[in-house]
Every structure is written in structure tokens, then in C-alpha cells.
Design an enzyme around this catalytic site. Sequence first.
Site, PDB file in Angstrom:
ATOM      1  CG  ASP A  60      -1.530  -1.227   1.625  1.00 43.32           C
ATOM      2  OD1 ASP A  60      -1.405  -2.210   0.889  1.00 43.32           O
ATOM      3  OD2 ASP A  60      -2.165  -1.260   2.699  1.00 43.32           O
TER       4      ASP A  60
HETATM    5  N1  DQQ Z   1      -2.157  -3.775   3.941  1.00 47.77           N
HETATM    6  C1  DQQ Z   1      -3.590  -3.896   3.941  1.00 47.77           C
HETATM    7  C2  DQQ Z   1      -4.002  -2.927   4.997  1.00 47.77           C
HETATM    8  C3  DQQ Z   1      -2.952  -3.113   6.041  1.00 47.77           C
HETATM    9  C4  DQQ Z   1      -1.710  -3.261   5.222  1.00 47.77           C
HETATM   10  C5  DQQ Z   1      -4.171  -3.591   2.591  1.00 47.77           C
HETATM   11  C6  DQQ Z   1      -0.713  -4.213   5.796  1.00 47.77           C
HETATM   12  O1  DQQ Z   1      -5.290  -3.167   5.515  1.00 47.77           O
HETATM   13  O2  DQQ Z   1      -2.858  -2.006   6.922  1.00 47.77           O
HETATM   14  O3  DQQ Z   1      -3.384  -4.105   1.546  1.00 47.77           O
HETATM   15  O4  DQQ Z   1       0.435  -4.290   4.985  1.00 47.77           O
END
Ligand code: DQQ
Length: 540
Positions: A22
Site C-alpha cells: 500500500d
Molecule cells: N495492507 C492492507 C491494509 C494493512 C496493510 C491492505 C498491511 O489493511 O494495513 O493491503 O500491509
Amino acid sequence: SIIDPLLRTGYHFQPRKNWINDPNAPLYYKGWYHLFYQYNPKGAVWGNIVWAHSVSRDLINWMALKPAIEPSIASDKYGCWSGSATMLPDGTPTIMYTGVNRPDVNYQVQNVAYPRNKSDPLLREWDKPSHNPIIVPKAGINATQFRDPTTAWRAGGHWRLLIGSVTGPAHGVAYVYRSRDFKRWTRVERPLHSAATGMWECPDFYPVEAAGRREGLDTSVSGRRARKYVLKNSLDLRRYDYYTVGTYDRRAERYVPDDPAGDERHLRYDYGNFYASKTFYDPAKRRRILWGWANESDTSADDVAKGWAGIQAIPRTVWLDPSGKQLLQWPIEEVEALRGKSVTVKDRVIKPGQHVEVTGLQTAQADVEVTFEVSSLAGAESLDPELAGDAQRLCGARGAAVEGGVGPFGLWVLASADRQERTAVFFRLFRPARGGDKPVVLMCTDPTKSSLNPNLYQPTFAGFVDTDISDGKISLRSLIDRSVVESFGAGGKTCILSRVYPSLATGKNARLYVFNGGKADVKVSRLTAWEMKKPLMNGA
Ligand code: DQQ
């Protein structure tokens, strides 16, 4: 296996190596754009998550700094997960993020961090005050599904932010928390919004200007300018981002989508590989910019062999379509600075069954803009009512190789000289569906012939394009980048990002064609393809 260095992207955001996911806390500060992102410093698979940090003057050339946020306190010891930035009224950027505080289960709390030195435009050091965590899941909240704070917005002396979660077995929910001082946060009893979609990861919530106006709005703007809002959620179960356009009642702290079926219709930023996205307001150019993560479609063994996995899509400007019903998206203008040598084709008719190569430039790393014109819509196929509402299945059943009436027409990109390998990005037109008067326009990316390598995930991606094609014209733009094809239909109404891994069509051997697989002539009114230069990319 895939270790061809020619598959590594040239101008999409990537660190030198390892896993990324992300985008986090994008922001603009003292002349620099900052991007933080989920990163595994130890390898090319998800794990050991820290916030990597890069800075840029133009969102295209990037310089890597050392990670900004790493596990260091009790409330983030087992992971520094996603979060967002908020600009305080005195100009201080703050970061709010999810920390995992238990080794056995992913128990989630929210933390805050402040820049150690506000006069450093690169914001290299971040401090975590001792009052962390600032938000913990209280009774009634699923503590293992409670994460990804949004940018906070302020009105009437209160800050508010959202946290994504799930209630009951399958209700995605965005909780609202309020604070006067950015330290003590209390939950508003009723969530901002919820829907039966499963867990909401990475919510995003922001005001947009009046329909058709390209300018962006600061997240805290209120009053007449902020009539409409966008709520986006990332669906953990389906792995895609969907949004609704609606109104926000600040007093009740409630959001209501304009389309009562909006939570079922699932308008998406992107109908391909694009997840955990996040927008930010860019005060330098007064626009709202969208970042989104695209993972790999090869195997994780391939990722380990390559030593890297994941990219960020090209940042996109987002604004409300003149219809007010959806967003438009367009690659930020800065990407055009990478355009080099170009070739233009004008008024070229492509006969049924024909394909025409665009020659005279290398297209493994290219930007292509094309306008097509169909002379008549009379021969359009009729739409199978069973598939009428499901673009993905429709395109799966009628892929690029299935002859149609008007279309399929579009581009073959990353194609080999013998066209054994090719990724099709195309449109297909259908007669108006029952009750409708407009032809139905389908946009697809079909990667089923993209590679001779058999061990790849090659789903066909598709979305409908809500456009009036009565003048016969439709445009397409594709950003091609070695293992990425990122396409924008009809000026950004429908977008599809796809990851492909050709084995022949790499480097100098990648070719570009226009094709027509329908029974009606299609004219290329104008096509321009540019070779794309490689920007500075985190020292790689
Ligand atoms: N990636 C998820 C999120 C979390 C993060 C979404 C963890 O919900 O915070 O891809 O790497």
C-alpha cells in the site's frame, strides 16, 4: 521462471528491491512530494512491514530515503501498517498509522507520529510521542480487523478520521473518531457508513468540486464547495477498490451515497490490478491525486527470484465527471515530461480482421494515445442479458480473439513479431440493453496471450464505459511499461491496470499494433505513441 531484467518497470514507482504494498500518507511539503509505502526490508514477499519513504519534486523522479516508521514502541512492535497524513493548521504534517502490538494475533491499534525537524523539507526523522497508541479497539470492535486511519478533516473545532473495520460476519464499516486536540479520540457511535461487502481496508474519504471541475479540494474544506464526497473502500475479500459518490452530513456524521445501489454496483477506480489506494490534496497544483498499488501476477517463487514485487500505479488526477455519477482519472501531467521520440498515425481505416503495426519506435516503455471512430453502430452485437451487468464475465466470454460486430478493436501491446504474444486492450460495442437507448461500451484488457510462460495469473479485466458513443468516437490511452499496461478509456472514465510478463516481447522486441476483430470498419482518427524515458527511480 521470470528473471528477465527487461520485465522490471522503467517509470512506475518501485524501490530498488524487495516487496512493496500500500501507498501510505502521500503529502506535499515545502516543495517536495512524499510517498511512504508498506515495505519488507528483508525480502520479496509480504512481512516485516515498515514504512519506506521516498521524495520527489515532480512525482516522477524519486529519491529513496531511509524508512520513516519502523517498529520501535510497544504499540507497533509487530508491524507498522497503513495510514495517512494530515496537515495541521500550523503546517505540521502528522502521520496516523496502524500498529500491530501482539505477536500471536494481529491485534491492531492506531498511532501518531510527528516530524522531528519541521525545517527539514525531506522529513527524514519521525517521532512517536509517548501518548501512543492514540486509538485502541474498545468493546464491540473486532480488534484484529481495525485499521488504516484516513487523513483527518476538521470542522467546528473537531477533527474527524475514519478507521476501516468489519462488524458481524461481513459488514464493511468505516468508524468515525473525533478529537479536539489530536490526542484524545472518541468514537462516534454510529459509523459514517457500512455495507454488506466484507472488511473495509484503507478507507478514503474526501470532498470533490462541482461536477466536471478538475480542481481538487483540501480534505478539510467545507461549505458550498464541498457538496459532494467520495468514499472509497478496499475490499479484502475481492481485492479491489470501489467507491461511491454521495453527500456528507457533518452534524450527524453520516455519509449517504447518491445511488442507493452504489454499494452493490461497485464503481471502481480501476477494473484491473489496483488496490489499497489513497488520495491526497496537492496544494501546489490544486488537484487531488490518487496513488494505488499493483501487485505481481507471477508466482511468489518468481518474485523471490526477481528480488522484487509490487509497484505503484502512475499517480492519477481525480475529479468528478460532468454527469456527477462517477470520477474521472488521468495520469498526472508530469508523466508527459518522460515522452521522447514519437510516431503519429492519422485517418487510418482498419478493415475487419486487420491489424496494423505502429513502427518507428520502441514500445516496451511507451505512452500511446489513440482516438477511434466507428462509422456505424448498426452491426453491434446484442447483449446476452445474463452477462449484461457483469463486465468481467462478459469479457471473459467474449475476449479479444472472439469476432464481434463493432469491435473488438483496440491495441495489441507488448506483442511479439509473430503476435504469438500480445496483450489486447480494446473496446467492444453492444446494442442498447433492454430499456436503454445508448449502445453499451465494454472496455477490456485480455492478457491470455500475453506470455508463453504458463505459470502466470492471467485474468481478463473489464469494465463498462458510461459514454455516449453516438458520434462513433472513443479514446484510449495506454501507459506501457515492460510488465505493466495501464489504460484509460474515454478520457479516464474506465481504467484498467494489468501486469503481464512476456517472454518474447521484451525490450527491443516489443511491438505495438492496432487491431480490429469486428465486422465493421474502424478508423484510427489519430494515434500518437511516444517512447518513455526512464526517470530517477530510487537509485535503481
Ligand atoms: N495492507 C492492507 C491494509 C494493512 C496493510 C491492505 C498491511 O489493511 O494495513 O493491503 O500491509
